[in-house]
Design a protein around this motif. Structure first.
Motif, PDB file in Angstrom:
ATOM      1  N   GLN A  12      -2.819  -6.615   4.835  1.00  0.00           N
ATOM      2  CA  GLN A  12      -2.132  -7.869   4.524  1.00  0.00           C
ATOM      3  C   GLN A  12      -0.623  -7.692   4.694  1.00  0.00           C
ATOM      4  O   GLN A  12       0.037  -7.058   3.873  1.00  0.00           O
ATOM      5  CB  GLN A  12      -2.468  -8.315   3.108  1.00  0.00           C
ATOM      6  N   TYR A  13      -0.107  -8.248   5.787  1.00  0.00           N
ATOM      7  CA  TYR A  13       1.321  -8.224   6.079  1.00  0.00           C
ATOM      8  C   TYR A  13       1.952  -9.532   5.590  1.00  0.00           C
ATOM      9  O   TYR A  13       1.249 -10.535   5.394  1.00  0.00           O
ATOM     10  CB  TYR A  13       1.545  -8.090   7.587  1.00  0.00           C
ATOM     11  N   THR A  80       3.782  -2.954   3.945  1.00  0.00           N
ATOM     12  CA  THR A  80       5.176  -3.283   4.234  1.00  0.00           C
ATOM     13  C   THR A  80       5.725  -2.188   5.137  1.00  0.00           C
ATOM     14  O   THR A  80       5.286  -1.030   5.081  1.00  0.00           O
ATOM     15  CB  THR A  80       6.017  -3.354   2.949  1.00  0.00           C
ATOM     16  N   LEU A  81       6.667  -2.548   6.012  1.00  0.00           N
ATOM     17  CA  LEU A  81       7.253  -1.604   6.948  1.00  0.00           C
ATOM     18  C   LEU A  81       8.719  -1.384   6.600  1.00  0.00           C
ATOM     19  O   LEU A  81       9.439  -2.330   6.294  1.00  0.00           O
ATOM     20  CB  LEU A  81       7.141  -2.117   8.391  1.00  0.00           C
ATOM     21  N   ASP A  82       9.162  -0.118   6.694  1.00  0.00           N
ATOM     22  CA  ASP A  82      10.579   0.147   6.485  1.00  0.00           C
ATOM     23  C   ASP A  82      11.348  -0.102   7.786  1.00  0.00           C
ATOM     24  O   ASP A  82      10.777  -0.572   8.784  1.00  0.00           O
ATOM     25  CB  ASP A  82      10.805   1.559   5.944  1.00  0.00           C
ATOM     26  N   PHE A  89       1.628   1.526   2.027  1.00  0.00           N
ATOM     27  CA  PHE A  89       0.354   0.891   1.740  1.00  0.00           C
ATOM     28  C   PHE A  89       0.119   0.746   0.230  1.00  0.00           C
ATOM     29  O   PHE A  89       0.431   1.659  -0.535  1.00  0.00           O
ATOM     30  CB  PHE A  89      -0.804   1.721   2.310  1.00  0.00           C
ATOM     31  N   THR A  90      -0.468  -0.377  -0.155  1.00  0.00           N
ATOM     32  CA  THR A  90      -0.991  -0.546  -1.505  1.00  0.00           C
ATOM     33  C   THR A  90      -2.465  -0.899  -1.361  1.00  0.00           C
ATOM     34  O   THR A  90      -2.809  -1.991  -0.885  1.00  0.00           O
ATOM     35  CB  THR A  90      -0.247  -1.650  -2.277  1.00  0.00           C
ATOM     36  N   ILE A  91      -3.340   0.023  -1.748  1.00  0.00           N
ATOM     37  CA  ILE A  91      -4.776  -0.104  -1.480  1.00  0.00           C
ATOM     38  C   ILE A  91      -5.488  -0.633  -2.714  1.00  0.00           C
ATOM     39  O   ILE A  91      -5.434  -0.013  -3.790  1.00  0.00           O
ATOM     40  CB  ILE A  91      -5.365   1.254  -1.056  1.00  0.00           C
TER      41      ILE A  91
END
Length: 301
Positions: A12-13, A80-82, A89-91
């Motif tokens: 989920q982005y 989320t991308l830096d 990741f949050t799983i």
């Protein structure tokens, strides 16, 4: 036939959902490259589960190998991308794939005598799914090679699950960060190569593949060590799934008998190409066209 076991989920982005999960990414690449692949997972009886089944059918997978869980939701991960395109990741826990069962369909697939079984540690974070993975590995044909891609995610592994995975492993893939985690877990302070040599000896592992990002990658075999530079990163979009693509080419090269140096070069090139597109797996099958010839050339070019 290659039997892939593990999670399939939605990443989920902020801009929307993308299909993912390391075992599915691995299986999808090999399927798109023309290799026979059976993929086993579990999804919820929900809209996300329906969407996953539809996507699998479009990609040529047997939906009958995907279990439906009426009590647990389809897996999902927030991503989320830096600034460098590195994912965080949050799983979500206690989802459908955490309850993967040893079904008649799984037993039938195993009875076909797959050439390779792929598995990781995330699918083993729950007792139920871990027991299923272990039962599959324990009942495999002696000729079946086991490919373990550790994919260590925070809070989703233990020393016990890692050790169980290594016991059955013929080919181990891990990143330099995961190597450091292993050394800490096993309380080892030896040099990396000595630690890897000990792993290979103690667990009867044939190959260890170590990826080191911009530093390249290394393949340790029983008799030699091979190194490859990374693919040129001239236009990185994101690095999500690059390691799964690398693993797919490593597995293909092993099964098709390519020379180790060629496997590393091709795995790096394929992973680099994935970094130049958004998400873990391409939507356009044209992405694979430059790589299809590899599957028939014996690894000579």
């Amino acid at each position: 036939m290659i039997l892939g076991i593990g999670e399939i989920l939605f990443d989920q982005y902020p801009e929307g959902n993308r299909l993912g999960g390391a075992p599915f990414n691995f299986a999808a690449h090999l399927k798109a490259l023309g290799l026979p692949v059976t993929f086993v997972s579990r999804v919820g009886v929900d809209e996300e589960g329906d969407a996953i089944l539809d996507a699998l059918v479009r990609r040529g997978f047997d939906p009958g190998m995907i279990q439906r869980d009426p009590r647990h939701d389809t897996g999902r991960v927030t991503v989320t991308l830096d600034d460098d395109g590195i994912p965080q990741f949050t799983i979500v826990s206690d989802v459908a794939y955490d309850h993967l069962a040893y079904s008649d369909a799984v037993a039938a697939a195993l009875a076909q005598g797959p050439d390779m079984i792929y598995y990781g540690t995330l699918i083993q974070r729950s007792h139920a799914a871990s027991a299923t993975v272990m039962k599959i590995l324990e009942n495999r044909s002696p000729s079946t090679r086991c490919f373990c891609d550790l994919n260590l995610r925070k809070g989703c592994y233990s020393q016990n699950s890692i050790t169980r995975s290594l016991v059955h492993c013929d080919i181990l893939k891990l990143s330099d960060g995961e190597l450091s985690i292993l050394k800490d877990l096993f309380n080892v302070r030896a040099a990396d190569k000595l630690f890897i040599d000990d792993l290979m000896h103690n667990f009867a592992i044939t190959w260890v593949s170590l990826t080191s990002g911009v530093m390249g990658s290394t393949l340790f075999t029983r008799n030699d060590v091979f190194f490859a530079d990374p693919d040129e990163q001239d236009a990185v979009v994101d690095t999500v799934g690059a390691g799964d693509g690398y693993a797919a080419i490593l597995a293909a090269g092993c099964l098709l008998g390519w020379q180790p140096a060629r496997i590393l070069q091709r795995a790096a090139r394929f992973a680099g190409a994935l970094c130049r597109i958004p998400g873990a797996i391409p939507e356009d099958s044209e992405f694979y066209r430059p790589f299809l010839g590899w599957m028939n050339d014996g690894g000579e070019r």
